[in-house]
Design a protein around this motif. Structure first.
Motif, PDB file in Angstrom:
ATOM      1  N   ILE A  62      35.551  44.563  37.363  1.00  0.00           N
ATOM      2  CA  ILE A  62      34.925  44.605  36.039  1.00  0.00           C
ATOM      3  C   ILE A  62      35.698  45.562  35.129  1.00  0.00           C
ATOM      4  CG2 ILE A  62      32.842  45.282  34.775  1.00  0.00           C
ATOM      5  CD1 ILE A  62      31.282  44.414  37.342  1.00  0.00           C
ATOM      6  N   ASN A  63      36.044  46.720  35.655  1.00  0.00           N
ATOM      7  CA  ASN A  63      36.784  47.707  34.873  1.00  0.00           C
ATOM      8  C   ASN A  63      38.155  47.188  34.457  1.00  0.00           C
ATOM      9  OD1 ASN A  63      34.664  49.476  35.174  1.00  0.00           O
ATOM     10  ND2 ASN A  63      35.589  50.586  36.857  1.00  0.00           N
ATOM     11  N   LEU A  64      38.827  46.497  35.370  1.00  0.00           N
ATOM     12  CA  LEU A  64      40.138  45.937  35.037  1.00  0.00           C
ATOM     13  C   LEU A  64      40.031  44.920  33.909  1.00  0.00           C
ATOM     14  CD1 LEU A  64      41.664  45.500  38.608  1.00  0.00           C
ATOM     15  CD2 LEU A  64      42.444  47.088  36.832  1.00  0.00           C
ATOM     16  N   MET A  65      39.010  44.057  33.970  1.00  0.00           N
ATOM     17  CA  MET A  65      38.831  43.054  32.911  1.00  0.00           C
ATOM     18  C   MET A  65      38.543  43.731  31.572  1.00  0.00           C
ATOM     19  SD  MET A  65      39.467  40.146  34.209  1.00  0.00           S
ATOM     20  CE  MET A  65      40.640  40.977  35.268  1.00  0.00           C
TER      21      MET A  65
ATOM     22  N   SER B 108      46.392  43.128  40.329  1.00  0.00           N
ATOM     23  CA  SER B 108      45.374  43.827  41.122  1.00  0.00           C
ATOM     24  C   SER B 108      44.049  43.076  41.060  1.00  0.00           C
ATOM     25  CB  SER B 108      45.174  45.257  40.613  1.00  0.00           C
ATOM     26  OG  SER B 108      46.322  46.027  40.834  1.00  0.00           O
ATOM     27  N   ALA B 109      43.710  42.563  39.901  1.00  0.00           N
ATOM     28  CA  ALA B 109      42.464  41.809  39.737  1.00  0.00           C
ATOM     29  C   ALA B 109      42.461  40.580  40.646  1.00  0.00           C
ATOM     30  CB  ALA B 109      42.277  41.398  38.281  1.00  0.00           C
ATOM     31  N   ALA B 110      43.600  39.907  40.742  1.00  0.00           N
ATOM     32  CA  ALA B 110      43.699  38.730  41.608  1.00  0.00           C
ATOM     33  C   ALA B 110      43.478  39.124  43.071  1.00  0.00           C
ATOM     34  CB  ALA B 110      45.053  38.050  41.426  1.00  0.00           C
ATOM     35  N   GLU B 111      44.023  40.267  43.464  1.00  0.00           N
ATOM     36  CA  GLU B 111      43.838  40.741  44.832  1.00  0.00           C
ATOM     37  C   GLU B 111      42.369  41.091  45.101  1.00  0.00           C
ATOM     38  OE1 GLU B 111      46.593  43.962  45.430  1.00  0.00           O
ATOM     39  OE2 GLU B 111      48.316  42.686  44.961  1.00  0.00           O
ATOM     40  N   TYR B 112      41.726  41.791  44.166  1.00  0.00           N
ATOM     41  CA  TYR B 112      40.306  42.132  44.312  1.00  0.00           C
ATOM     42  C   TYR B 112      39.446  40.871  44.373  1.00  0.00           C
ATOM     43  CZ  TYR B 112      41.023  47.132  43.489  1.00  0.00           C
ATOM     44  OH  TYR B 112      41.408  48.442  43.587  1.00  0.00           O
ATOM     45  N   GLU B 113      39.769  39.916  43.527  1.00  0.00           N
ATOM     46  CA  GLU B 113      38.995  38.664  43.507  1.00  0.00           C
ATOM     47  C   GLU B 113      39.089  37.969  44.852  1.00  0.00           C
ATOM     48  OE1 GLU B 113      38.245  34.552  43.574  1.00  0.00           O
ATOM     49  OE2 GLU B 113      40.303  35.325  43.617  1.00  0.00           O
ATOM     50  N   GLN B 114      40.264  37.962  45.444  1.00  0.00           N
ATOM     51  CA  GLN B 114      40.434  37.314  46.739  1.00  0.00           C
ATOM     52  C   GLN B 114      39.588  38.015  47.804  1.00  0.00           C
ATOM     53  OE1 GLN B 114      44.477  36.936  48.082  1.00  0.00           O
ATOM     54  NE2 GLN B 114      43.884  35.964  49.990  1.00  0.00           N
ATOM     55  N   LEU B 115      39.604  39.338  47.816  1.00  0.00           N
ATOM     56  CA  LEU B 115      38.809  40.089  48.793  1.00  0.00           C
ATOM     57  C   LEU B 115      37.314  39.831  48.619  1.00  0.00           C
ATOM     58  CD1 LEU B 115      40.677  43.526  48.730  1.00  0.00           C
ATOM     59  CD2 LEU B 115      40.689  41.837  50.584  1.00  0.00           C
TER      60      LEU B 115
ATOM     61  N   ALA C 293      39.338  37.553  29.636  1.00  0.00           N
ATOM     62  CA  ALA C 293      38.970  38.751  30.395  1.00  0.00           C
ATOM     63  C   ALA C 293      37.477  39.044  30.260  1.00  0.00           C
ATOM     64  CB  ALA C 293      39.802  39.948  29.938  1.00  0.00           C
ATOM     65  N   ASP C 294      36.950  38.901  29.062  1.00  0.00           N
ATOM     66  CA  ASP C 294      35.511  39.138  28.842  1.00  0.00           C
ATOM     67  C   ASP C 294      34.657  38.095  29.560  1.00  0.00           C
ATOM     68  OD1 ASP C 294      35.803  41.472  27.357  1.00  0.00           O
ATOM     69  OD2 ASP C 294      35.765  40.427  25.421  1.00  0.00           O
ATOM     70  N   GLU C 295      35.112  36.838  29.569  1.00  0.00           N
ATOM     71  CA  GLU C 295      34.378  35.789  30.278  1.00  0.00           C
ATOM     72  C   GLU C 295      34.306  36.089  31.773  1.00  0.00           C
ATOM     73  OE1 GLU C 295      36.257  32.057  29.321  1.00  0.00           O
ATOM     74  OE2 GLU C 295      35.543  32.106  27.247  1.00  0.00           O
TER      75      GLU C 295
ATOM     76  N   LEU D 197      29.333  40.276  36.096  1.00  0.00           N
ATOM     77  CA  LEU D 197      28.127  41.045  35.782  1.00  0.00           C
ATOM     78  C   LEU D 197      26.873  40.207  35.992  1.00  0.00           C
ATOM     79  CD1 LEU D 197      29.253  43.010  32.598  1.00  0.00           C
ATOM     80  CD2 LEU D 197      28.760  43.961  34.867  1.00  0.00           C
ATOM     81  N   GLY D 198      26.973  38.912  35.735  1.00  0.00           N
ATOM     82  CA  GLY D 198      25.841  38.013  35.900  1.00  0.00           C
ATOM     83  C   GLY D 198      25.367  37.891  37.345  1.00  0.00           C
ATOM     84  N   LEU D 199      26.195  38.295  38.280  1.00  0.00           N
ATOM     85  CA  LEU D 199      25.816  38.248  39.692  1.00  0.00           C
ATOM     86  C   LEU D 199      24.940  39.431  40.102  1.00  0.00           C
ATOM     87  CD1 LEU D 199      29.241  37.176  41.215  1.00  0.00           C
ATOM     88  CD2 LEU D 199      27.187  35.776  41.000  1.00  0.00           C
ATOM     89  N   ASN D 200      24.843  40.419  39.227  1.00  0.00           N
ATOM     90  CA  ASN D 200      24.036  41.622  39.493  1.00  0.00           C
ATOM     91  C   ASN D 200      24.448  42.345  40.771  1.00  0.00           C
ATOM     92  OD1 ASN D 200      22.416  41.358  37.155  1.00  0.00           O
ATOM     93  ND2 ASN D 200      21.244  39.772  38.203  1.00  0.00           N
ATOM     94  N   LEU D 201      25.749  42.397  41.016  1.00  0.00           N
ATOM     95  CA  LEU D 201      26.270  43.115  42.175  1.00  0.00           C
ATOM     96  C   LEU D 201      26.455  44.595  41.881  1.00  0.00           C
ATOM     97  CD1 LEU D 201      29.058  40.563  43.224  1.00  0.00           C
ATOM     98  CD2 LEU D 201      26.790  40.850  44.250  1.00  0.00           C
TER      99      LEU D 201
END
Length: 107
Positions: free
Chosen positions: A3-6, A37-44, A81-83, A89-93
């Motif tokens: 979220i911070n990266l986006m 880095s965002a792509a790596e986090y998304e994969q994890l 990035a905002d989308e 954020l919509g996942l409430n994680l």
């Protein structure tokens, strides 16, 4: 972190690129690093089963990476990035506010 990266990419991309031209090499390099880095986090996160495949976050990050590499305009990059950020954020994680506000009387 994703979220911070986006958020950072959406807000600071324009400091590195303007009208399709790199105006600050450090900032532009940072945007490329952050989207990787965002792509790596998304994969994890996806591997952990926290993202629904129908959300297409992976596809959106690839699109964002492509826009950054193409030196697209600020508005396009910020929109994607905002989308992505809003989908996550919509996942409430992540809690956006504390469960209990600080008590000023207790210090």
């Amino acid at each position: 972190m994703l979220i911070n990266l986006m958020d950072y990419i959406a807000k600071d991309y324009g400091m590195g690129v303007k009208n399709g031209v790199v105006i600050n090499e450090f900032e532009y390099s940072e945007m490329n690093e952050f989207v990787s880095s965002a792509a790596e986090y998304e994969q994890l996160i996806s591997e952990a089963g926290l993202f629904d495949e129908t959300m297409n976050i992976h596809v959106s990050i690839l699109e964002l990476k492509s826009l950054i590499q193409a030196k697209a305009n600020q508005a396009e990059v910020a929109q994607i990035a905002d989308e992505i950020k809003l989908k996550i954020l919509g996942l409430n994680l992540v809690a956006l506010a504390p469960n209990e506000w600080p008590n000023l009387e207790r210090g």
